[in-house]
Every structure is written in C-alpha cells, then in structure tokens.
Design a protein around this motif. Structure first.
Motif, PDB file in Angstrom:
ATOM      1  N   ASN A  70      84.065 -85.501   6.629  1.00  0.00           N
ATOM      2  CA  ASN A  70      84.042 -84.674   5.618  1.00  0.00           C
ATOM      3  C   ASN A  70      83.645 -83.456   5.878  1.00  0.00           C
ATOM      4  N   ILE A  71      83.362 -82.795   7.010  1.00  0.00           N
ATOM      5  CA  ILE A  71      82.902 -81.547   7.355  1.00  0.00           C
ATOM      6  C   ILE A  71      83.939 -81.216   8.127  1.00  0.00           C
ATOM      7  N   GLY A  72      85.435 -81.650   8.236  1.00  0.00           N
ATOM      8  CA  GLY A  72      86.374 -81.102   8.858  1.00  0.00           C
ATOM      9  C   GLY A  72      86.272 -81.196  10.406  1.00  0.00           C
ATOM     10  N   THR A  73      87.381 -81.129  10.807  1.00  0.00           N
ATOM     11  CA  THR A  73      87.435 -81.043  12.475  1.00  0.00           C
ATOM     12  C   THR A  73      88.814 -79.968  12.890  1.00  0.00           C
ATOM     13  N   ALA A  74      88.677 -79.656  13.753  1.00  0.00           N
ATOM     14  CA  ALA A  74      89.870 -78.406  14.028  1.00  0.00           C
ATOM     15  C   ALA A  74      89.813 -78.422  15.708  1.00  0.00           C
ATOM     16  N   ARG A  75      91.064 -77.602  16.031  1.00  0.00           N
ATOM     17  CA  ARG A  75      91.168 -77.384  17.443  1.00  0.00           C
ATOM     18  C   ARG A  75      90.956 -75.719  17.453  1.00  0.00           C
ATOM     19  N   CYS A  76      89.835 -75.073  18.287  1.00  0.00           N
ATOM     20  CA  CYS A  76      90.018 -73.799  18.279  1.00  0.00           C
ATOM     21  C   CYS A  76      89.856 -73.037  19.506  1.00  0.00           C
ATOM     22  N   LYS A  77      91.014 -72.158  19.639  1.00  0.00           N
ATOM     23  CA  LYS A  77      91.406 -71.528  20.750  1.00  0.00           C
ATOM     24  C   LYS A  77      90.092 -70.705  21.255  1.00  0.00           C
ATOM     25  N   GLU A  78      89.919 -69.709  20.206  1.00  0.00           N
ATOM     26  CA  GLU A  78      88.856 -68.713  20.585  1.00  0.00           C
ATOM     27  C   GLU A  78      87.515 -69.267  21.398  1.00  0.00           C
ATOM     28  N   PHE A  79      87.190 -70.390  20.799  1.00  0.00           N
ATOM     29  CA  PHE A  79      85.847 -70.919  21.656  1.00  0.00           C
ATOM     30  C   PHE A  79      86.350 -71.148  22.903  1.00  0.00           C
ATOM     31  N   ARG A  80      87.398 -71.403  23.367  1.00  0.00           N
ATOM     32  CA  ARG A  80      87.616 -71.443  24.933  1.00  0.00           C
ATOM     33  C   ARG A  80      87.468 -70.354  25.821  1.00  0.00           C
ATOM     34  N   GLU A  81      87.359 -69.197  24.860  1.00  0.00           N
ATOM     35  CA  GLU A  81      87.152 -67.899  25.530  1.00  0.00           C
ATOM     36  C   GLU A  81      85.421 -67.466  25.404  1.00  0.00           C
ATOM     37  N   ARG A  82      84.959 -66.503  26.507  1.00  0.00           N
ATOM     38  CA  ARG A  82      83.790 -66.328  26.433  1.00  0.00           C
ATOM     39  C   ARG A  82      83.264 -65.423  25.059  1.00  0.00           C
ATOM     40  N   SER A  83      84.365 -64.782  24.539  1.00  0.00           N
ATOM     41  CA  SER A  83      84.165 -63.809  23.338  1.00  0.00           C
ATOM     42  C   SER A  83      83.939 -64.660  22.238  1.00  0.00           C
ATOM     43  N   GLY A  84      84.614 -65.866  21.980  1.00  0.00           N
ATOM     44  CA  GLY A  84      84.422 -66.654  21.037  1.00  0.00           C
ATOM     45  C   GLY A  84      83.210 -67.353  21.103  1.00  0.00           C
ATOM     46  N   ARG A  85      82.717 -67.735  22.186  1.00  0.00           N
ATOM     47  CA  ARG A  85      81.265 -68.320  22.288  1.00  0.00           C
ATOM     48  C   ARG A  85      80.220 -67.266  22.294  1.00  0.00           C
ATOM     49  N   LEU A  86      80.627 -66.076  22.448  1.00  0.00           N
ATOM     50  CA  LEU A  86      79.509 -65.022  21.996  1.00  0.00           C
ATOM     51  C   LEU A  86      79.299 -64.978  20.625  1.00  0.00           C
ATOM     52  N   LYS A  87      80.484 -64.831  19.742  1.00  0.00           N
ATOM     53  CA  LYS A  87      80.449 -65.050  18.290  1.00  0.00           C
ATOM     54  C   LYS A  87      79.510 -66.172  17.894  1.00  0.00           C
ATOM     55  N   ALA A  88      79.968 -67.430  18.384  1.00  0.00           N
ATOM     56  CA  ALA A  88      79.296 -68.683  18.032  1.00  0.00           C
ATOM     57  C   ALA A  88      77.640 -68.534  18.247  1.00  0.00           C
ATOM     58  N   CYS A  89      77.537 -68.020  19.235  1.00  0.00           N
ATOM     59  CA  CYS A  89      76.056 -67.931  19.655  1.00  0.00           C
ATOM     60  C   CYS A  89      75.493 -66.920  18.708  1.00  0.00           C
ATOM     61  N   LYS A  90      76.021 -65.789  18.231  1.00  0.00           N
ATOM     62  CA  LYS A  90      75.370 -65.072  17.292  1.00  0.00           C
ATOM     63  C   LYS A  90      75.290 -65.578  15.742  1.00  0.00           C
ATOM     64  N   ASN A  91      76.346 -66.515  15.527  1.00  0.00           N
ATOM     65  CA  ASN A  91      76.060 -67.100  14.120  1.00  0.00           C
ATOM     66  C   ASN A  91      75.120 -67.955  14.090  1.00  0.00           C
ATOM     67  N   MET A  92      75.015 -68.722  15.427  1.00  0.00           N
ATOM     68  CA  MET A  92      74.060 -69.927  15.202  1.00  0.00           C
ATOM     69  C   MET A  92      72.509 -69.225  15.197  1.00  0.00           C
ATOM     70  N   ILE A  93      72.501 -68.208  16.010  1.00  0.00           N
ATOM     71  CA  ILE A  93      71.221 -67.524  15.827  1.00  0.00           C
ATOM     72  C   ILE A  93      70.715 -66.909  14.415  1.00  0.00           C
ATOM     73  N   ASP A  94      71.888 -66.158  13.778  1.00  0.00           N
ATOM     74  CA  ASP A  94      71.671 -65.763  12.432  1.00  0.00           C
ATOM     75  C   ASP A  94      71.242 -66.852  11.653  1.00  0.00           C
ATOM     76  N   MET A  95      71.611 -67.986  11.665  1.00  0.00           N
ATOM     77  CA  MET A  95      71.077 -69.165  10.923  1.00  0.00           C
ATOM     78  C   MET A  95      69.975 -70.055  11.318  1.00  0.00           C
ATOM     79  N   GLY A  96      69.480 -69.488  12.516  1.00  0.00           N
ATOM     80  CA  GLY A  96      68.366 -70.223  13.285  1.00  0.00           C
ATOM     81  C   GLY A  96      68.636 -71.459  13.851  1.00  0.00           C
ATOM     82  N   ILE A  97      69.928 -71.632  14.160  1.00  0.00           N
ATOM     83  CA  ILE A  97      69.907 -73.150  14.710  1.00  0.00           C
ATOM     84  C   ILE A  97      69.645 -73.025  16.318  1.00  0.00           C
ATOM     85  N   ASP A  98      68.798 -73.881  16.851  1.00  0.00           N
ATOM     86  CA  ASP A  98      68.527 -74.059  18.206  1.00  0.00           C
ATOM     87  C   ASP A  98      68.807 -75.434  18.783  1.00  0.00           C
TER      88      ASP A  98
END
Ligand code: ADP
Length: 365
Positions: A70-98
C-alpha cells in the motif's frame, strides 16, 4: 527513542503489507515515531510530506490481509547516484529519521547498505554546503539500517524463505489445478511458464506440489537432446499408462547446456512433433504476484517486521547492517552485505553456467 522510516522497494510481493504493518506497530509500541516512505527510494529522493508520512497505529489497520504494498514500490535511477543519495539523506534529516528499514530484493538491500556506509560523508557534505545545521549534523551521526527480503522468487541466500514466496507458490499451484481440469478434459498438454530468473524454487516446488510431468529450471541444465529425450520418455510413459493430461513447468530462466534459453514454444514444438500431443502454452505472469499473502507469509512477515524494529534499536555504529532471515523456522539476523554478495555470486554462477559453483555456494550457506 528513534524515528524509523520504512519502505518497500523493487518488485512487489505478497506479505509486504503485513511487514510494514508490523514495523509501524512494533515501532510505536517501543516508543518510536514511524514514517512510511512511499514509492521506495523514489519517495526518499523526492522527500516532503507527500512521500514521507508519519504513520499511526490505525493507519495500517487491515493491512495484514491486503496483497501488494500500500505504500507503493518503484525503481529509482537517481538513488544509484551519489547526488540522489545526498538528496535522500537531506530529506531524512529534515524529517528527523535516524533508522531505515527496507523490504525489497537484493538490489534494494545493496542500495540500503551503500547508503549507510556513505552516510558520514553525505552528512559532512550537507553541513559544508549549509543544507543542514551543526545540531542536525551532531544528532544524525549514524544511520541504522535493516533489510528484510521481499521477493516471490525465494532467491536470496542466507534465508530459507523470502516474504511472498509461499504466497506465489500457492497461486501457481491453484492456477495449475485449474489448468489440470481442462487438460484432463481435452487430453491436452500444457506448458506453464512460471517466474524465476536465476532461481528455480517456484518451478521446482510447484512441480512437486502439482505432480507435474516435467520441470525445467535454471539450476538443472541439460543439452537440448538430453532434456527433450528425457521429457518425451517420461511424458510418453505417463500417456501409455492412460494419463490424459500433461503438465510441463518452465521457469522463465530455464536454460540448456548449449547456453540458450529454453522457451515454452520450443517445449511445445517438441511435444507436438515427437508425441503428437495437442499442446498449449500458459504464461502465468503477474498473477503470481497478486492476491493476499498466505498464512505463512502473514505470520513470518509480521515476526520479521518486529525483529527489524528490534534490530535498528539495538544496532550501534559498529554493527554491520543486518538482514532479517528465517532459518529452520527461527527468525534471525545475518550480515546484510554477506547475504547480498552470496546471492549475487550464485546468480552470476548460474548466468555463466557454472552450476557446480552455484550449488557449492548455496550449500555453504
Ligand atoms: P530488487 O530490490 O527487487 O532487487 P532492483 O534491483 O531494481 O530491485 O533495485 C531496486 C532499487 O534499489 C533500484 O531502483 C535502486 O533505486 C536501488 N538500488 C539497486 N541497486 C543499487 C545500488 N547498487 N546502489 C544504490 N541503489 C541501488
């Protein structure tokens, strides 16, 4: 008190919903905040409340009996690149996820481990570029990750069963039961293609559970001549004893010794030309992924979800990322990197037709 993010990634499988439900509820029970990350890594990279949603106990009501995710699944090209993982890191910190719990196949789990090992340099870069504050940097020094395997193929090393495999097996068996009736009525042969690119578990077990006449899987190759002769010999004997139906199961990754894939049409031609059987091909396709999870997957996905929460709460910076596994009916933790590496080695050995190596790798688990 941790803030946990949970996501499903890669191909969907029945049991992912029960897994997410268990993570949400076990997390809340243990006093954590839990966020569901929608659309796999895509949601993590895009971020914001549209994709990363705090989830309450009642939000997952009824999920135990719902198929897919129900929360969906996808394949994500961007996450394979460091730039994508950098965005993911920032988004997690913004939400306080550790802490991050990922339910997916070997690709998704590889991505998760990579993300964790890169984490210190990602937060460093975010601090340098003033995208996070010094306080955020200090409180997000470490990312705890835990993987669980959602895959219908049962293709992951170091675990006896992946979430969804028994549900898919059940679906295949039911479909073959239906086919049996029509095959018997018309005295026909059916070639049934099932999923399993590098792993013949679904084909093999479905064959055993439905008493198929012949099974072709990636792990047991033979020369074209050998499998064709053996199949015709067995099917011919069964027919001579009065059997009115013939079922041949072909895993999608079935190959012969001469390096060529075995297609259902090829199998059909053999039965038509050599035995004169009225033969049809049925490709089960995505039906194999559908529907609700069987009891085994509901129960074990739930136990694995609870264990995943325990794992992210107990791990420290020095613990290698764990993967939740089932071994001899026990829920255990194994090092994620080792399980993924072994799985990839087995897949590569099968692709390069080094079957002895594949079998010895599987035996070494
Ligand atoms: P599965 O998890 O079912 O094996 P994939 O291999 O497609 O499915 O992986 C799902 C997603 O996981 C990919 O779309 C990608 O975002 C991420 N991923 C896979 N492999 C890597 C990797 N080596 N590094 C970073 N991310 C990865």
């Amino acid at each position: 008190r941790k803030t946990i993010g949970v996501m499903t990634s890669g191909g969907d499988s029945p049991g992912m919903n029960p897994f997410v439900r268990a993570v949400v509820r076990a997390g809340i029970y243990k006093g954590c905040k839990v966020f569901c990350i929608h659309e796999g890594y895509e949601g993590l990279v895009r971020g914001g409340e549209k994709y990363i949603k705090e989830t309450q106990w009642h939000d997952v009501r009824g999920w135990l009996v719902e198929g897919g995710t129900n929360i969906g699944t996808a394949r994500c090209k961007e996450f394979r690149e460091r730039s994508g993982r950098l965005k993911a890191c920032k988004n997690m910190i913004d939400m306080g996820i550790d802490a991050l719990i990922v339910c997916g196949g070997d690709g998704s789990l590889t991505g998760a481990d990579r993300f964790r090992s890169e984490w210190p340099s990602l937060i460093e870069e975010l601090l340098q570029t003033e995208q996070i504050s010094q306080q955020q940097f200090n409180t997000h020094q470490n990312l705890n990750i835990c993987g669980a395997v959602g895959s219908i193929d049962n293709d992951m090393s170091s675990t006896d069963a992946t979430i969804g495999a028994f549900s898919s097996l059940d679906r295949i068996c039911r479909a073959i039961d239906y086919i049996d009736a029509t095959a018997n009525s018309h005295s026909r042969a059916f070639i049934v293609e099932v999923m399993g690119r590098h792993c013949g578990w679904l084909g093999l077990l479905a064959g055993l559970a439905t008493s198929a006449d012949y099974i072709l899987i990636p792990e047991k190759p033979a020369s074209s001549r050998e499998w064709q002769d053996q199949m015709c010999d067995i099917v011919g004997k069964h027919r001579a004893r009065g059997k009115r139906k013939t079922i041949v199961i072909v895993a999608e990754g079935a190959i012969s010794n001469d390096l060529s894939p075995i297609s259902c049409d090829q199998v059909k031609d053999v039965l038509v030309n050599r035995l004169g059987l009225d033969t049809r091909v049925t490709t089960l396709g995505h039906v194999q992924r559908g529907g609700t999870a069987v009891a085994f997957d509901r129960i074990y996905a739930t136990l694995q979800g609870v264990e995943a929460v325990n794992a992210v709460l107990e791990c420290d910076a020095d613990t290698p990322s764990p993967m939740i596994a089932i071994k001899e009916d026990q829920i255990t933790r194994v090092p994620l990197v080792d399980a993924v590496e072994l799985t990839q080695q087995v897949a590569k050995s099968i692709e390069s037709r080094n079957f002895k190596k594949a079998i010895s790798l599987r035996d070494s688990e």
